[in-house]
Design a protein around this motif. Structure first.
Motif, PDB file in Angstrom:
ATOM      1  N   ASP A  30      43.853  31.580  46.548  1.00 51.71           N
ATOM      2  CA  ASP A  30      44.369  31.152  45.241  1.00 51.71           C
ATOM      3  C   ASP A  30      43.412  30.111  44.666  1.00 51.71           C
ATOM      4  O   ASP A  30      43.182  29.070  45.278  1.00 51.71           O
ATOM      5  N   ASP A  45      42.865  27.710  41.387  1.00 51.94           N
ATOM      6  CA  ASP A  45      43.366  27.129  40.149  1.00 51.94           C
ATOM      7  C   ASP A  45      42.168  26.545  39.399  1.00 51.94           C
ATOM      8  O   ASP A  45      41.629  25.513  39.787  1.00 51.94           O
ATOM      9  N   GLN A  95      44.180  35.454  43.805  1.00 51.16           N
ATOM     10  CA  GLN A  95      44.588  35.245  42.419  1.00 51.16           C
ATOM     11  C   GLN A  95      43.816  34.076  41.834  1.00 51.16           C
ATOM     12  O   GLN A  95      43.381  33.172  42.542  1.00 51.16           O
ATOM     13  N   THR A 109      43.986  31.390  38.509  1.00 52.06           N
ATOM     14  CA  THR A 109      44.880  30.872  37.467  1.00 52.06           C
ATOM     15  C   THR A 109      44.127  29.931  36.554  1.00 52.06           C
ATOM     16  O   THR A 109      43.384  29.052  37.000  1.00 52.06           O
ATOM     17  N   THR A 151      47.976  31.458  32.710  1.00 51.74           N
ATOM     18  CA  THR A 151      47.551  32.846  32.895  1.00 51.74           C
ATOM     19  C   THR A 151      47.008  33.039  34.296  1.00 51.74           C
ATOM     20  O   THR A 151      46.206  32.247  34.779  1.00 51.74           O
ATOM     21  N   THR A 152      47.433  34.133  34.953  1.00 47.45           N
ATOM     22  CA  THR A 152      47.017  34.417  36.330  1.00 47.45           C
ATOM     23  C   THR A 152      46.502  35.846  36.437  1.00 47.45           C
ATOM     24  O   THR A 152      47.152  36.788  35.971  1.00 47.45           O
ATOM     25  N   TRP A 153      45.321  35.989  37.058  1.00 43.97           N
ATOM     26  CA  TRP A 153      44.750  37.295  37.357  1.00 43.97           C
ATOM     27  C   TRP A 153      44.941  37.590  38.847  1.00 43.97           C
ATOM     28  O   TRP A 153      44.683  36.738  39.696  1.00 43.97           O
ATOM     29  N   LYS A 154      45.373  38.813  39.171  1.00 39.42           N
ATOM     30  CA  LYS A 154      45.549  39.242  40.559  1.00 39.42           C
ATOM     31  C   LYS A 154      45.034  40.674  40.672  1.00 39.42           C
ATOM     32  O   LYS A 154      45.577  41.554  39.989  1.00 39.42           O
TER      33      LYS A 154
END
Length: 459
Positions: free
Chosen positions: A153, A155, A198, A200, A204-207
């Motif tokens: 993850d 950020d 992911q 972020t 907005t979050t891309w996975k």
């Protein structure tokens, strides 16, 4: 136990052999300082507690070391660093005078001349763990990167603030770097490949997220090779330029579930089932305030075989078009039953902070509609003209009331309405047919191949 062998020459001071031995450490260090270079050596292991006892309590670097490495720094600057050997780091924490600490939980590195190979490195920055591997080369006064960075993850806002916090520590040498990114006074070049479960940024979050970062004399660029925003593939490029970084986004989604994507993109009550395709290209200039102001491009949407539930817009349109008891008793239940549709097609253009609806066509069982207008992206204000033909009710009026058939000439009604106000809570008002552009009426007849009659709402 501590022992040292010192030598001093006219232009050189050497600690030829500094031996350190205690219950957790057994190491030999060497250091020679001359007018044009610093030479160093390390062999053995140094524990964290030993390092604390040896050095000042305000030392910014802490942790333990193990290895066999020697090297030379020319001209007292890291750009002239060469080294040979291996080094293992455990629980290494660097605490800058200003900025966010970075912890290397473990790392194994090999050095050969001006090449540093990071075999493995587990890094933690602001409680986020990263894995790093690859090569770092010091050549021609530049820092050349060829690295892979992985995390479950990332950020971006947190990472960017951490990196920005270190910028206050840059010295005069870094400030004189001619162009592009720099670190410790050295221009940074090369590639970092990013792999994240992911990614972020803001809300907005891309996975998943995979990208290739490139450091060039013009600045930092990127190519996003695999990323999905709310299940929508969003490959993109970021190109550095004098006006700011240019973002180019390509969309080509096919046969995706519509309602989960809408739920992910917007907080809304309306439910729209079905599958959809989305394609287009968007661009925006970053680093110039809100991205919505520079966003431009075009999009095409096609949704198929679904139902619309809880639509405030449809409910208000039907309420406006209701005709006494005939229409009121026959309106669809848009909460429980919904309105089935065979297709929703729309073309959009983005420019000057607005989403222009070039044409939108709704082919449903409860109504057929064509609309055009615009949405202000920042204020979320809408201004859309819609031609509506509530076919279920109109067909019943025409089929069962001869007078209506003579009045309407056997053709279904097409009634113009205006949608305005807030996107989340729009208002619907009737407009005169004379205020409707002829092109919109032609689009209605062409889309459905029916001889619609343009009328004001019946009273």
């Amino acid at each position: 136990e501590l022992s040292i062998e010192l030598e001093r020459g006219p232009e050189e001071l050497c600690a030829k052999r500094l031996t350190i031995t205690d219950e957790e450490s057994n190491a030999v260090l060497a250091l020679c300082i001359s007018s044009d270079a610093i030479e160093f050596g390390f062999k053995g292991d140094l524990g964290a507690e030993t390092i604390k006892r040896l050095f000042h309590k305000d030392l910014r670097l802490s942790g333990s070391l193990e290895g066999d490495v020697s090297g030379r720094i020319a001209s007292s600057h890291l750009a002239g660093l060469t080294a040979d050997g291996t080094l293992t780091v455990r629980d290494l924490c660097y605490t800058p005078a200003r900025g966010v600490p970075v912890r290397v939980e473990s790392a194994v590195m090999d050095a050969k001349g001006d090449i540093l190979q990071v075999k493995t490195a587990a890094i933690r920055l602001q409680e986020t763990p990263y894995d790093l591997k690859g090569n770092v080369v010091l050549t021609g006064g530049e820092l050349q990167l060829d690295l892979d960075l992985s995390a479950s993850d990332i950020d971006w806002d947190s990472l960017r603030s951490s990196l920005a916090s270190w910028e206050t520590e840059t010295d005069d040498r870094e400030k004189t770097a001619t162009s592009g990114e720099s670190f410790l006074g050295m221009p940074v070049r090369g590639t970092v490949r990013v792999h994240a479960g992911q990614f972020t940024s803001g809300d907005t979050t891309w996975k998943p997220f995979q990208a290739r970062l490139t450091f060039t004399p013009n600045g930092l660029g990127a190519e996003v090779t695999d990323a999905r925003l709310c299940s929508i593939p969003t490959p993109a490029r970021i190109i550095p330029s004098d006006e700011g970084r240019l973002l180019i986004l390509n969309l080509n989604a096919r046969d995706l579930d519509l309602d989960p994507a809408l739920s992910c993109l917007w907080d809304r009550r309306v439910v729209v089932t079905g599958t959809f395709d989305l394609k287009g290209e968007l661009s925006a200039t970053l680093d110039q305030g809100k991205m919505s102001r520079t966003l431009q491009g075009s999009l095409e949407l096609l949704a198929r075989d679904g139902r619309v539930y809880h639509s405030t817009l449809l409910i208000r349109i039907f309420s406006l078009l209701s005709v006494a008891d005939i229409f009121r008793g026959k309106l669809p239940d848009l909460v429980k039953e919904g309105c089935a549709y065979s297709s929703i097609q729309a073309g959009f253009t983005l420019k000057n902070g607005r989403l222009l609806i070039d044409e939108a066509v709704f082919d449903g069982s409860c109504a057929k509609m064509v609309g055009t207008g615009e949405i202000e992206l920042e204020s979320q204000k809408v201004n859309i003209t819609v031609l509506v033909s509530p076919l279920r009710t109109v067909e019943q009026v025409i089929g069962y009331i001869p007078l209506a058939e003579r009045i309407l000439g056997g053709s279904p009604l097409s009634i113009p309405v205006q949608v305005g106000g807030d996107l989340s809570n729009p208002t619907v008002t009737a407009v005169s047919p004379s205020a409707v552009a002829s092109g919109l009426f032609d689009s209605m007849k062409k889309a459905f191949r029916l001889p619609f009659m343009l009328r004001q709402p019946l009273q």
